[in-house]
Structure formats: C-alpha cells, structure tokens
Design an enzyme around this catalytic site. Structure first.
Site, mmCIF file in Angstrom:
data_model
loop_
_atom_site.group_PDB
_atom_site.id
_atom_site.type_symbol
_atom_site.label_atom_id
_atom_site.label_comp_id
_atom_site.label_asym_id
_atom_site.label_seq_id
_atom_site.Cartn_x
_atom_site.Cartn_y
_atom_site.Cartn_z
ATOM 1 N N GLU A 41 0.826 -1.100 -0.217
ATOM 2 C CA GLU A 41 0.030 0.204 0.002
ATOM 3 C C GLU A 41 0.973 1.120 0.097
ATOM 4 O O GLU A 41 1.987 1.389 0.622
ATOM 5 C CB GLU A 41 -1.128 0.126 1.066
ATOM 6 C CG GLU A 41 -2.203 -0.981 1.120
ATOM 7 C CD GLU A 41 -3.115 -0.668 1.976
ATOM 8 O OE1 GLU A 41 -3.292 0.446 2.892
ATOM 9 O OE2 GLU A 41 -4.056 -1.485 2.288
ATOM 10 N N HIS A 105 -4.706 6.539 -0.221
ATOM 11 C CA HIS A 105 -3.949 5.575 -0.270
ATOM 12 C C HIS A 105 -4.390 4.559 -1.072
ATOM 13 O O HIS A 105 -5.460 4.789 -1.770
ATOM 14 C CB HIS A 105 -3.958 5.003 1.087
ATOM 15 C CG HIS A 105 -5.057 4.485 1.721
ATOM 16 N ND1 HIS A 105 -6.223 5.181 2.306
ATOM 17 C CD2 HIS A 105 -5.528 3.078 2.024
ATOM 18 C CE1 HIS A 105 -7.054 4.416 2.689
ATOM 19 N NE2 HIS A 105 -6.856 3.224 2.519
ATOM 20 N N HIS A 107 -5.468 0.338 -2.365
ATOM 21 C CA HIS A 107 -5.891 -0.784 -1.930
ATOM 22 C C HIS A 107 -5.560 -1.917 -2.777
ATOM 23 O O HIS A 107 -5.785 -1.647 -3.945
ATOM 24 C CB HIS A 107 -7.328 -0.975 -1.319
ATOM 25 C CG HIS A 107 -7.666 -0.272 -0.066
ATOM 26 N ND1 HIS A 107 -9.037 -0.522 0.375
ATOM 27 C CD2 HIS A 107 -6.939 0.122 0.812
ATOM 28 C CE1 HIS A 107 -9.042 -0.103 1.643
ATOM 29 N NE2 HIS A 107 -7.920 0.375 1.976
ATOM 30 N N ASP A 118 -9.605 2.213 8.066
ATOM 31 C CA ASP A 118 -9.651 3.488 7.401
ATOM 32 C C ASP A 118 -10.777 4.237 8.168
ATOM 33 O O ASP A 118 -10.480 5.442 8.285
ATOM 34 C CB ASP A 118 -10.064 3.299 5.891
ATOM 35 C CG ASP A 118 -8.960 2.263 5.100
ATOM 36 O OD1 ASP A 118 -7.727 2.615 5.411
ATOM 37 O OD2 ASP A 118 -9.373 1.649 4.022
#
Length: 167
Positions: A41, A105, A107, A118
């Site tokens: 990630e 971010h 995934h 999250d």
C-alpha cells in the site's frame, strides 16, 4: 464509455460543489496502484485550493510515500513529519492558497472500499487535524478510484459520486 485512465477525476460534493483531482495528482496516485502481488500500500496527503465564490475544490498535488512511512501489502502508515513539511512549504510559498485537503492511499482490490481501520482513522483525523470545514479521502484500487468527504462539525463521512465526463 469511460476511459480507464482519465486525464482527471471529478466528484460531486454532497450538499453542492465539485472536487477535481488534477491530472498530475491523479497520475502520481495511479502510479502506486497495487497491480502485483508484492506491491505494498502507498499513500500521502492531498494539497490544493478552494475556489473563490464557489463550493468547488481542486486537488493540485499529492505527496507520495516517504522513507519514514511504513508500508505493507494491506497497510500504510504515514509518518507525519515529512508530509507535514511539504504541507507547510506549499502553504507558505502560495501565501496560504495551497492547503491540506485530506489523505489518499491504495488498496489491492479492483473497487476499493474503506476498511474499519480506514474509517476509524478518518474519524480521528476529523477530530484532530487542522482544516477548514471538510477533509477528503481517496482510495485508489487496481481498477477504480473512490472518494469520501468528512465534515468537521458532525464528523460524518460520505461517499462522493464520480461525475468525470465521458472521454
């Protein structure tokens, strides 16, 4: 038919206004998609501007993973210092027009959905971070990019609809 990699993304802000992710910011985020099994990630902060006399927002720039960040296949932990230095520098060099707008971010899934981690992190940021009214949260999946907005006052996080025109 929608393009797989549009030049920019446009989202509807609940309650009015639109948010545009510029092509430069989008390209940086997409370059970290987790397309291979060994990809970790990635993430960073989003910087941009609130447009005068409208409810529109533009994300002009994003930070990318830095050496002090912690990355694994299913987690990204942003170390505050390096990213905060970029936020401070852009704020000062723009005379306060370039501001912190939120976080992004990746995934490792085609259509990203926020995890419990999250959502808890987003609520914590809504309580603790310094910002005007709203923070935006982007998750880049392997096929789609999704966005949410969190309101400071009520700490409600809502999904935003992608309204990018057909290309």
């Amino acid at each position: 038919m929608k393009s797989i990699n549009p030049a920019f993304l446009l989202f509807q802000i609940p309650g009015g206004g639109r948010l545009k992710i510029s092509d430069q910011a989008l390209d940086k985020m997409l370059s970290f998609r987790q397309l291979n099994l060994e990809d970790c990630e990635a993430g960073g902060v989003m910087l941009g501007r609130l447009l005068i006399d409208s409810n529109d927002v533009v994300i002009d720039e994003v930070t990318v993973p830095m050496c002090q960040d912690k990355r694994s296949r299913f987690a990204f932990y942003r170390h505050k210092r390096g990213h905060q230095a970029v936020i401070n520098q852009r704020w000062h060099s723009s005379n306060g027009t370039c501001i912190y707008l939120g976080e992004w971010h990746t995934h490792p899934e085609p259509v990203p959905t926020p995890s419990t981690t999250d959502r808890n992190d987003w609520r914590r940021k809504l309580r603790a971070d310094r910002f005007e009214k709203s923070l935006f949260f982007v998750i880049v999946g392997t096929h789609e990019t999704k966005m949410w907005v969190g309101e400071k006052q009520c700490q409600l996080v809502q999904h935003m609809e992608n309204i990018t025109p057909d290309t």
